[in-house]
Enzyme design. Sequence first.
Site, PDB file in Angstrom:
ATOM      1  N   ASP A  37       0.882  -1.158   0.000  1.00 23.72           N
ATOM      2  CA  ASP A  37       0.000   0.000   0.000  1.00 23.72           C
ATOM      3  C   ASP A  37       0.929   1.219   0.000  1.00 23.72           C
ATOM      4  O   ASP A  37       2.129   1.107   0.290  1.00 23.72           O
ATOM      5  CB  ASP A  37      -0.942   0.001   1.211  1.00 23.72           C
ATOM      6  CG  ASP A  37      -2.122   0.967   0.989  1.00 23.72           C
ATOM      7  OD1 ASP A  37      -2.040   1.805   0.057  1.00 23.72           O
ATOM      8  OD2 ASP A  37      -3.110   0.887   1.736  1.00 23.72           O
TER       9      ASP A  37
HETATM   10  C1  BGC Z   1      -4.914   3.440   0.161  1.00 26.70           C
HETATM   11  C2  BGC Z   1      -5.054   2.474  -1.001  1.00 26.70           C
HETATM   12  C3  BGC Z   1      -4.829   3.214  -2.296  1.00 26.70           C
HETATM   13  C4  BGC Z   1      -3.470   3.888  -2.254  1.00 26.70           C
HETATM   14  C5  BGC Z   1      -3.152   4.667  -3.519  1.00 26.70           C
HETATM   15  C6  BGC Z   1      -3.632   4.228   0.115  1.00 26.70           C
HETATM   16  O1  BGC Z   1      -3.623   5.232   1.072  1.00 26.70           O
HETATM   17  O2  BGC Z   1      -4.971   2.719   1.374  1.00 26.70           O
HETATM   18  O3  BGC Z   1      -6.321   1.881  -0.996  1.00 26.70           O
HETATM   19  O4  BGC Z   1      -4.920   2.319  -3.377  1.00 26.70           O
HETATM   20  O5  BGC Z   1      -3.442   4.803  -1.166  1.00 26.70           O
HETATM   21  O6  BGC Z   1      -3.914   5.822  -3.603  1.00 26.70           O
END
Ligand code: BGC
Length: 669
Positions: A229
Amino acid sequence: MDIRKIISEMTLEEKAALCQGKNTWETVGVPRLGVPSVWVSDGPIGVRKETGGQDENGENTTAEAVCFPAMVGLAASFDPELARFAGNTLGEASRGLDVDVLLGPAMNIKRSPLCGRNFEYASEDPYLAGQIGAAYIKGVQEKGVGTSLKHFAANNQETRRFTIDERISERALREIYLAAFENSVREGKPWTVMCSYNKINGVYSSENKWLLTDVLRGDWGYEGAVMTDWGATADHVKGIDAGMSLEMPRSCDEDDASVVRAVREGRLSEAALDREVERLLRLTEKCIEGKKTEYEYDAGQQHHMARRIARETMVLLKNEGGLLPIHGNKKVAIIGEFAERPRYQGGGSSHIRATEVLSALEALRSVSAFTYAKGFDANADTMSDAQYEEALETARAADIAVLFLGLPDAYESEGYDRTHMRIPACQEKLLNGILDVQENVCVVLHNGAPVEMPWVDRVPAILEAYLGGQAAGGAVVDLLFGAVSPCAKLAETFPVRLEDNPSYPYYPGYRDRVDYAEGIWVGYRWYDIKKMDVLFPFGHGLSYTTFAYSDLKLSSDRFSRGDKTEVSVRVTNTGRFAAKETVQFYVRPDHAGRPRPIRELKGIGKIFLQPGESGMVTAVLDDRSFACWDEESHDWLIEGGRYIIEAAASSRDIRLSAAIEAEGDPECL
Ligand code: BGC
């Protein structure tokens, strides 16, 4: 692409570089060897592609895209075919915007109604979530675009999500928190998986070998790449060793250098690095191939699809006296700013710049005459006396008042959790005031997760519209005025009060630790074993017609490991409205054994029936319909004995049942 050859020609530095993003949304590729970069974008309910600029608020600008109903609603359709169709549509939108991998679906289990991201998650039940997840993944990938199954795993709260250590028993992990991921991986075969920020039992997901290698690859046979993530890397070298392929987004040169050093110093084997490089090259190869898939992208068309999908995601919770559907000759009062400015999506990384938004007011213009009062501010807990009086007058003068209530954006979002389950006090005050002057009241709710309803007994009709995407208003009008019948059912329990929820005493933990002391007793598994009253049970949802269930049949009354037993039931539309019915098949152990839920969902089926028509709904039961996780042998075991198979209209509306005798595994004797 000759992947082996490319790896043999790559320098150690190039290999290390490939395992970290180029920027926020791209991989670096290996231009020297003709390996292009891959573009990833959020997801999951629309394509959020950043365009490189900034708006007047300093936010990164994104391309316009169609915003579809949030996952909470897609799961409430109980319809994997619909999820696949939504996936197809999202795949086409991704292709239209030149995105290689769409970052979704999110398959975390709804442990507490308070989790700020529940709108992005499917269900409290892993079987249902896993069916929807796998279908969505297939749908997107059929269009030549990859998915990223996230957030693996146990990202069930936003409070301290970057550091929290989720202490969960092996059984609860396998039966509840991992099972939806498992089915999504086995059946959907996502091109990528995204790890969660949190720790599980003391180890960050981004460097958790047990999670990323033993379970994901070993037990489930996953062959694709895993990415972090955004910013979830704790120790990049440890991550690669554990089976993490890609650090996202780019963080620093030092992370590349640390990998090179670790290999040179023998702390990381080059074979481990090559393994992740190979996974990333295979992903790149899929993306190159994917671009050859035919697709059609027309944002205008997609808006209509969003409306069609949304109709199947909204749950009719209550409809006393047949108040709905509303007939054309009624004087209708519409109240509440959400009717004018629907809350149609949640906040955070999934936020879409919608191509257009269809409000209920706008959709209603071509359907019925109406009066309108704003009542309160959709974005805050504020209402002036004048607004209150005007709304009451408007409601009093009509035959029926439809109140659009819900949670303001600030109440629920990625990044934080709710602290209570109530709608704003001003909305409750307005509703109670209106109920004093008008008895025909229908409440339409815009929210991403359950709310408490101390007013429930006073309101004859409630439509849970959730966050229905940019065409939400159109879908609400279609349902209220009977263009189609509601057919969605709750993928989550609405408890009477927050304190009834099994995670309540432990959520969201203390300092950096949260204990899942309730174990497997999540959602209806808990409310059922405690025989607790709930506001609306899991699987509940009304229709404008009625359905009768008959002829429940099992293809065999004995089950042995490896069998596929068919269960089928006849459903008849006994009312006067053409509609779809969702049938739920639950399995209930009926023998002495280890502690188990009263019943667990193990099959779903949906059927469209004209008035008077009947048809069969079928599901297949397999080993996992009967097995539970055994913490001693670390495996799924089937306890021998009698099980009851139930055909149900909701988890608390069991229509028919039949017994089956399962042969137990020797370990269980
Ligand atoms: C979120 C993800 C997301 C990623 C990219 C993170 O903060 O938890 O779900 O895909 O950011 O934006």
